[in-house]
Motif scaffolding. Structure first.
Motif, PDB file in Angstrom:
ATOM      1  N   CYS A   1      -6.479 -15.343 -17.826  1.00 15.47           N
ATOM      2  CA  CYS A   1      -5.338 -15.827 -17.040  1.00 15.47           C
ATOM      3  C   CYS A   1      -4.104 -16.010 -17.923  1.00 15.47           C
ATOM      4  O   CYS A   1      -4.164 -16.582 -19.007  1.00 15.47           O
ATOM      5  CB  CYS A   1      -5.688 -17.144 -16.356  1.00 15.47           C
ATOM      6  SG  CYS A   1      -4.301 -17.765 -15.386  1.00 15.47           S
TER       7      CYS A   1
ATOM      8  N   CYS B   1      -8.222 -18.229  -8.189  1.00 17.36           N
ATOM      9  CA  CYS B   1      -7.652 -19.525  -8.548  1.00 17.36           C
ATOM     10  C   CYS B   1      -6.380 -19.748  -7.728  1.00 17.36           C
ATOM     11  O   CYS B   1      -5.333 -19.143  -8.002  1.00 17.36           O
ATOM     12  CB  CYS B   1      -7.316 -19.573 -10.026  1.00 17.36           C
ATOM     13  SG  CYS B   1      -6.547 -21.138 -10.482  1.00 17.36           S
TER      14      CYS B   1
ATOM     15  N   ASP C   1     -12.987 -18.027 -14.581  1.00 15.00           N
ATOM     16  CA  ASP C   1     -11.807 -17.398 -13.971  1.00 15.00           C
ATOM     17  C   ASP C   1     -10.587 -17.470 -14.883  1.00 15.00           C
ATOM     18  O   ASP C   1      -9.616 -16.747 -14.677  1.00 15.00           O
ATOM     19  CB  ASP C   1     -11.476 -18.100 -12.641  1.00 15.00           C
ATOM     20  CG  ASP C   1     -12.499 -17.787 -11.560  1.00 15.00           C
ATOM     21  OD1 ASP C   1     -13.029 -16.662 -11.559  1.00 15.00           O
ATOM     22  OD2 ASP C   1     -12.783 -18.680 -10.739  1.00 15.00           O
TER      23      ASP C   1
ATOM     24  N   CYS D   1      -2.267 -24.922 -18.364  1.00 14.41           N
ATOM     25  CA  CYS D   1      -3.337 -25.603 -17.616  1.00 14.41           C
ATOM     26  C   CYS D   1      -4.128 -26.586 -18.474  1.00 14.41           C
ATOM     27  O   CYS D   1      -5.093 -27.170 -17.997  1.00 14.41           O
ATOM     28  CB  CYS D   1      -4.286 -24.578 -17.005  1.00 14.41           C
ATOM     29  SG  CYS D   1      -3.596 -23.894 -15.496  1.00 14.41           S
TER      30      CYS D   1
HETATM   31  S1  SF4 Z   1      -5.817 -21.005 -16.436  1.00 15.39           S
HETATM   32 FE1  SF4 Z   1      -5.112 -22.375 -14.829  1.00 15.39          FE
HETATM   33  S2  SF4 Z   1      -4.062 -21.060 -13.374  1.00 15.39           S
HETATM   34 FE2  SF4 Z   1      -5.303 -19.756 -14.689  1.00 15.39          FE
HETATM   35  S3  SF4 Z   1      -7.217 -19.501 -13.639  1.00 15.39           S
HETATM   36 FE3  SF4 Z   1      -7.496 -21.222 -15.008  1.00 15.39          FE
HETATM   37  S4  SF4 Z   1      -6.979 -22.989 -13.791  1.00 15.39           S
HETATM   38 FE4  SF4 Z   1      -6.200 -21.233 -12.711  1.00 15.39          FE
END
Ligand code: SF4
Length: 1008
Positions: free
Chosen positions: A968, A703, A964, A974
């Motif tokens: 995170c 990412c 992904d 996000c």
């Molecule tokens: S939470 Fe946000 S920063 Fe993390 S992987 Fe997903 S889109 Fe990317």
């Protein structure tokens, strides 16, 4: 001063009496001094000079008479909180587990109810022996009540104390002597509505045989209604807002207004909060609960801490919410805030238990004294480290002092008076006072705890002791005040209407709340009171609250309406916002509406038509603050969805946000999607030659936005919340496993041994035990179960490791944890080097740093690089291992370490080594898999060049694959990651393609 007050019937009577007896001493009996002061003030404002007239409660008169006798006998008057404690000790003495009240004997609710009932019986002059068993539904109850009354009496006697009933009794007896009476020249004026208990009547009759009755407006005297208005609001909060807005709309002065209600628990806190928020000055007849102040809340946190085995949550609240006074505990020249110390408290991993605090806080301070461990960007700056150390030291000093004030706890029990004394010290020494109200609360609390500390010794469980003191704190209010100039006055129904203000608002008149359901006395039921009354003399009869409580409340409202002059607004909340349910007006409102209109047959429809627009969150008229002004403006002139044109003009960044949202929903890759305005050379590691790790590149592939947050903006997520069911987090557990395997394997190598599972199982277990002890010290487990669970997991991983090694006899483990490009000393691995390795691709070259877990020799000039993984295999799907060994760049480490190992071997004298690489999933979650991954070098090069091209162009879009985001750390910033990922995919795949996103499309097309 405002216009002259229009006299109600009581004021008329008083004025007439004062005119007839201008200089005689006159005593006006009142329910409270606050009410008395208001009556005299209103009398003066109505134009009546009143000389020698003073208000007095009957209790104050009784105390005047009985005080010297009590003092001569060494008896002191107890406060309500102290009397409650006497009831508690009577319960301890009388109630057994299997007795009538036995099961509830520890409950504070029972103590309160018993205190009320015993007080009522005592004031009615009912002796304990006068409770006939046949009047009760259960004969045991009569016996227990009598025994409790005797024990209560005996305790008062033993500790040399008295209650109000005793004061009246003493005073009545003393008045048998004429000299003790109220002087014959004094006129005792008794308003018609003043109700007295039998003992009080007896005292009044004996101290002042002649009283002068004063007529009052009341429902019974057929008083006419004042000018009534009916209104409603969407919730209780908006009811209060509605009052404040009407004050503005009608141009009222604050001291023209009085607000009354019956539901004190709901409306007093609300009025206090909203008046503080909007800056409306108020006087509260019943004062402000200390629980609204920092000392009040702080001492409740302290009691919670004691009650719950010193769990950190309560202490964390105390610190984080700014209730702790940290100044005396800060090292010189440092300023440490509560939030930071609360964060450090969490970091200390104490969880609960007094014995864990000192060692854990000592360890925390020690840790902060150590240099920061080396990372990709080196250690933190000195100033930051100094601040952190100051925070840790402040926390330790504060907590140590708190413990030094806390009384000894023996086998889970603590002395109640000693705990009260500790609370007094905590309030005086350790809690913040940021306002006059805080100061008043601290003084009142100190007085309360002092009284409780003087009670006889009583050991209770920590939870019980804390609960007792909590009850006392919750019942305490400060700065109770009479109406003052420039202030709205706030009072309960029965105490309102004496201020003679021209505008009165009565709140809370909804069907559910007013007059409310019947309320029986839980100790002495109506049926028992009824039976008891048949055996008591008429003067001692008890009331029947179950039957009469609703009537009494209705009567209180009617009496208020009778005594006020001017306009009255009656309001109710038409919606329960929490339950999302409609609420209806009280039947009392319909009755009053019919009387106002003179239409006895009018129904709720007609009443509803009189309400007008309800008060809501959006003001119809004058706004109370800026927020309300904006809400009203948006409604008047709507702009883009959710924003008014005025809002956009005043707050351009809000308009930007609205635009960003629109752009993010489109197909174009815009600055709101992670496109920097211009390429930044300093972002391209091929140009900066800053060494970077494989995991950093994998994050970029996974990412770009997460990469941007972490490595460009240098953001780090807040300290993680630790679950109390886990010991180590995933990263720490991985480190532990690596350390165990390193010690074990390097030990064998040092002794020149090849691994033998049968022989070495115990050795590996011992290595694991040693490392567990180290980590136990570093990160104390929250409990034994959490420790055992991860200990078992580690031993299972060791077992898997041994078995797997036995299945691979052909290779020879040669080097372990081989660092390159890291400044820390190589663990005597000859291959390790402080210099990074250079990785060349067609697009350029960059420097790689890292640490290879293990390199095996598999044949002459042949080597295998292994990376231990302690997590699951979700990132290594078996079906993709051959076809997608790079997983779109998410798995680069194996390919990069393969090249790095070849270079390190070459530097060490093996120039053309053949190197493979793979992963070893050593835990049960990883299903004990060991596999190699083999990516074509051209695919690796192209993928790396694509990733660098993305960075070099300043493009950092979100990932297009929601998976992904699973672990995170930036999830919280996000938004909805499913939406975010779908938008990112749309932009990446849009036609015509955006050249900036071409590297991502290329990686996707390549499919490896
Ligand atoms: S939470 Fe946000 S920063 Fe993390 S992987 Fe997903 S889109 Fe990317």
């Amino acid at each position: 001063m405002g216009a002259a007050v229009e006299r109600n019937r009581l004021l008329q009577g008083l004025a007439a009496f004062c005119e007839a007896h201008p200089i005689d001493e006159k005593i006006l009996l009142v329910p409270s001094f606050a009410v008395g002061t208001q009556i005299l003030d209103a009398l003066a404002r109505s134009g009546c000079a009143h000389l020698n007239l003073r208000p007095a409660t009957l209790f104050s008169l009784a105390l005047e008479v009985a005080g010297p006798f009590l003092a001569a006998d060494g008896r002191r008057l107890l406060s309500r909180a102290q009397l409650l404690a006497v009831v508690e000790s009577a319960c301890d003495e009388v109630l057994k587990a299997d007795s009538y009240f036995g099961k509830l004997r520890e409950r504070v609710g029972l103590h309160r109810a018993l205190h009320r009932t015993l007080d009522e019986l005592r004031r009615a002059g009912v002796a304990p022996g006068a409770l006939p068993a046949e009047a009760f539904e259960d004969a045991r109850k009569a016996r227990e009540l009598a025994a409790l009354a005797r024990a209560f009496d005996a305790t008062l006697e033993r500790i040399g104390a008295a209650d109000a009933a005793e004061v009246f009794d003493r005073a009545a007896r003393a008045c048998a002597e004429p000299l003790r009476r109220i002087p014959a020249s004094a006129h005792v004026l008794r308003p018609a509505g003043l109700e007295l208990a039998p003992l009080e009547e007896r005292f009044l009759a004996s101290c002042a045989p002649v009283t002068v009755p004063l007529d009052e407006d009341s429902p019974e005297t057929g008083s006419t209604l004042p000018a009534l208005t009916f209104s409603h609001a969407l919730s209780e909060e908006n009811e209060v807002r509605g009052v404040f807005r009407r004050i503005l709309d009608d141009g009222l002065r604050l001291d023209d207004v009085e607000i009354a209600f019956d539901d004190d628990a709901t409306y007093r806190p609300l009025l206090y909060e909203l008046a503080s928020q909007y800056g409306v000055s108020c006087t509260f007849d019943d004062g402000v609960p200390v629980t609204y102040t920092r000392p009040g809340q702080g001492v409740l946190d302290y009691l919670d801490w004691i009650a719950h085995d010193f769990r950190v949550a309560a202490l964390e609240r105390l610190l984080a919410d700014g209730r702790a006074d940290l100044k005396p505990f800060q090292p010189a020249a440092s300023r440490v805030g509560g939030i930071r110390t609360a964060r450090f408290l969490r970091r200390a991993r104490i969880f609960a238990g007094a014995s864990r605090y000192v060692p854990r806080l000592d360890a925390l301070v020690e840790r902060e004294r150590q240099p920061e461990s080396e990372g990709e960007f080196g250690g933190v700056r000195d100033a930051v480290r100094a601040e952190r150390l100051a925070a840790a030291e402040t926390l330790r000093s504060f907590v140590k002092r708190l413990f030094s004030l806390t009384p000894t706890i023996s086998r889970g029990r603590v002395s109640l008076p000693a705990l009260a004394a500790a609370c007094r010290e905590v309030v005086g020494e350790m809690l913040t006072r940021a306002s006059d109200l805080d100061g008043a609360a601290a003084d009142a609390l100190a007085g309360l705890f002092q009284q409780l500390a003087e009670l006889p010794e009583r050991a209770l469980s920590c939870a019980e002791a804390a609960n007792r003191l909590r009850e006392a704190v919750v019942g305490l209010a400060v700065v109770s005040a009479t109406p003052a100039p420039g202030h709205v006055h706030v009072a309960r129904l029965s105490r309102a209407g004496y201020s003679a203000r021209p505008r009165t608002f009565v709140l809370g008149l909804d069907e559910a709340r007013f007059p409310g359901p019947p309320r029986q006395d839980p100790v002495l039921l109506d049926s028992e009171r009824d039976a008891l009354n048949r055996t008591l003399p008429a003067a001692s009869r008890l009331g029947l609250p179950g039957l009469s409580s609703a009537d009494e409340r209705r009567h209180a409202l009617r009496a208020l309406l009778a005594r006020v002059r001017g306009k009255v607004v009656l309001s109710f909340s038409n919606r329960d916002i929490l339950q999302d349910a409609e609420r209806f007006p009280s039947p009392v409102l319909l009755q009053l509406y019919r009387e106002r209109e003179g239409t006895p047959e009018a129904g709720y429809d007609s009443l509803a038509k009189s309400f007008g627009e309800p008060a809501t969150f959006v003001p119809g008229g004058a706004p109370l603050d800026e927020t309300e002004w904006w809400l009203a403006s948006i409604r008047a002139a709507p702009g883009v969805p959710g924003l008014g044109v005025e809002v956009e003009r005043a707050y351009p960044w809000l308009a930007d946000a609205a635009r960003a949202e629109t752009e993010r929903g489109g197909e174009a890759f815009t600055p709101w999607d992670g496109r920097l305005s211009a390429p930044q050379a300093e972002l391209d590691p091929r140009k900066t030659k800053q060494p970077l790790s494989a995991s950093r590149l994998e994050k970029l592939a996974k990412c770009p936005r997460a990469y941007f947050y972490e490595y460009v903006l240098d953001l780090s997520p807040p300290e993680e919340e630790r679950s109390e069911s886990d010991w180590l987090n995933a990263r720490e557990f991985g480190n532990l496993l690596h350390e165990v395997l390193y010690d074990f394997m390097s030990g064998l190598r040092a002794e020149g041994l090849r691994l033998d599972p049968a022989r070495d199982a115990a050795r590996l277990k011992a290595a694991a035990g040693k490392k567990i002890a180290r980590w136990r010290d570093l990160v104390p487990p929250p409990n034994l179960a959490a420790l055992r669970a991860q200990q078992d997991e580690l031993l299972a991983a060791c077992d898997i490791f041994l078995r797997s090694e036995a299945e691979n006899p052909a290779s020879t483990p040669r080097w372990f944890e081989v660092p390159f490009g890291l400044k820390r000393a190589s663990r005597d691995e000859p291959l390790g080097s402080p210099d990074p390795v250079e990785i060349r691709t067609p697009g350029g070259a960059f420097l790689l740093q890292g640490q290879i877990d293990r390199i095996d020799e598999t044949g002459p000039g042949q080597y295998a690089v292994w990376d231990y993984k302690s997590g699951g295999d979700y990132a290594f799907r078996e079906e993709d291992r051959a076809s997608r060994p790079l997983n779109g760049g998410r798995l680069l480490q194996h390919a990069l370490y393969r090249r790095a190992a070849a270079q390190l071997l070459s530097r060490a004298g093996t120039p053309a080594a053949e190197v493979t690489s793979g992963y070893f999933l050593t835990t049960r979650k990883g299903k004990m898999q060991r596999f190699k991954l083999d990516a074509h070098p051209a695919d690796v090069d192209e993928t790396l060049d694509d990733l660098f091209a993305l960075v070099a162009s300043g493009s950092f879009p979100h990932t297009a694959d929601e998976a992904d985001c699973r672990f995170c750390a930036f999830r919280s910033i996000c938004g909805d990651v499913a939406v975010t990922a779908a938008r990112a995919a749309k932009k990446r795949d849009s036609e015509p393609a955006d050249p900036l996103l071409e590297p991502l499309r290329a990686i996707e097309r390549r499919g490896v």
